[in-house]
Design an enzyme around this catalytic site. Structure first.
Site, short mmCIF file in Angstrom:
data_model
loop_
_atom_site.label_atom_id
_atom_site.label_comp_id
_atom_site.label_asym_id
_atom_site.label_seq_id
_atom_site.Cartn_x
_atom_site.Cartn_y
_atom_site.Cartn_z
N GLU A 152 60.63 38.41 39.25
CA GLU A 152 59.63 39.93 38.65
C GLU A 152 59.35 41.37 40.27
O GLU A 152 59.68 40.03 41.12
CB GLU A 152 58.15 39.15 38.79
CG GLU A 152 57.08 39.95 37.92
CD GLU A 152 56.50 39.68 37.58
OE1 GLU A 152 54.94 39.88 37.18
OE2 GLU A 152 55.95 38.44 37.43
N ASP A 154 57.33 43.85 40.62
CA ASP A 154 55.74 44.93 40.41
C ASP A 154 55.51 45.81 41.06
O ASP A 154 55.03 46.05 42.65
CB ASP A 154 54.74 44.09 40.43
CG ASP A 154 54.87 42.81 39.68
OD1 ASP A 154 55.65 42.77 38.73
OD2 ASP A 154 54.05 41.47 39.72
N GLU A 156 51.95 47.83 39.93
CA GLU A 156 50.94 48.05 39.46
C GLU A 156 50.00 49.30 39.89
O GLU A 156 50.01 49.75 41.10
CB GLU A 156 49.87 46.72 39.71
CG GLU A 156 51.31 45.37 38.34
CD GLU A 156 50.32 44.40 38.16
OE1 GLU A 156 49.95 43.89 37.46
OE2 GLU A 156 50.34 43.97 39.36
#
Length: 332
Positions: A152, A154, A156
């Site tokens: 993953e 990310d 955010e």
């Protein structure tokens, strides 16, 4: 235990695994060097510095080797390239597939995912984040595979009270293990205009970029026994959801539902992908040029507010190996 990558399936309450993923308080004492008063002053100085850097950066990203990418897709269409995965009417596509919005209310958030999976390349998306009092909300934009050993990458965006800066939270998971957080303030207001957030991913490194400025580099450390995301194709996900038990000041500031619905906007999705069979040695060996390295250091010096590689209290038994070897810090 492994952490769920399914941010796109979150309702108004995140799972316990997500609470573990973001220890509280989020901000370390480093953040105290960025009080609100100095942020406003620093933004003015930073805009001047950023303009200076941009004058000399016309060719800077050529060093990433993007011109040699193949299987290039330009000007993605949200109808053709993405599926709305949850939130019902809270996710909407406009303008013939050129604009998408996600909304959050007290009942539910919303999210979407790409129809295709990608392994290496560059992903660009323009976002305009929730304006006003966005405290308690999280807008997630990331790449992820599935399963207990998922990879993953990310972005955010942690909302905040009106007038306080957003926090850009980045993380990298390899084989189901994350805990590689770096957090930043931005040098602009991400709610008034669209800005481009990019992930450049090749077998040597992952580069996080904002408006063509690199903010983080995560390097491949397989030579010293560290896993790196290179075997699992990933889909693009995005979601807008409520996380007021941790997102703003470690959960001290709650979502003000009188301001709902909260809405974020997306446009100008672009993928430049490359297949393993056509990947050239030249493309794999490309690095940031000197100007891009200066811009990276400028961001990390002035806007980084948390770096797991300096959080010795969090890792009393010793910092993670990539931190000790310099693979997650600036440039090695």
């Amino acid at each position: 235990s492994s952490l769920s990558p399914h941010k796109h399936l979150q309702s108004s309450s995140p799972s316990p695994s997500l609470l573990y993923k973001y220890p509280t308080p989020l901000l370390t004492p480093q953040a105290t060097t960025h009080p609100k008063q100095s942020i406003i002053f620093n933004l003015s100085l930073s805009k001047m510095a950023f303009s200076f850097f941009r004058r000399f950066s016309v060719l800077s990203l050529l060093a990433l080797g993007l011109s040699s990418l193949v299987n290039v897709t330009f000007g993605g269409n949200f109808y053709q390239d993405f599926d709305i995965t949850w939130g019902d009417h809270r996710a909407k596509i406009y303008n013939g597939g050129q604009l998408l919005s996600l909304s959050l209310d007290k009942i539910s958030g919303s999210g979407f995912k790409s129809k295709k999976e990608y392994l290496f390349g560059r992903i660009d998306m323009q976002l305009k984040l929730v304006a006003g009092n966005s405290a308690g909300t999280v807008t997630a934009y990331y790449l992820s595979s599935l399963g207990p050993t998922h990879d993953e990458i990310d972005f955010e965006f942690l909302g905040n009270l009106s007038g306080d800066p957003y926090i850009l939270h980045t993380n990298v998971f390899t084989q189901g293990k994350g805990n590689r957080e770096q957090q930043f303030y931005l040098w602009f207001d991400p709610t008034t205009n669209f800005h481009t957030y990019s992930i450049v991913w090749n077998p040597r490194h992952i580069i996080f970029m904002v408006d063509e400025t690199p903010i983080r580099v995560f390097r491949n450390g397989e030579s010293v026994g560290m896993p790196f995301p290179k075997n699992q194709p990933m889909r693009i996900y995005s979601s807008l959801w409520n996380a007021d038990d941790w997102a703003t000041r470690g959960g001290l500031v709650k979502t003000d539902w009188t301001r709902a619905p909260f809405t974020a906007y997306y446009r100008n999705f672009k993928v430049q992908s490359i297949s393993r069979s056509t990947m050239s040695d030249e493309w794999q060996s490309q690095e940031l040029d000197a100007n891009s390295q200066r811009r990276l250091r400028w961001v990390q010096k002035n806007y980084m507010i948390y770096n797991y590689c300096t959080d010795r209290k969090r890792f009393p038994q010793g910092l993670p190996p990539e931190c000790r070897l310099g693979l997650a810090m600036l440039l090695s």
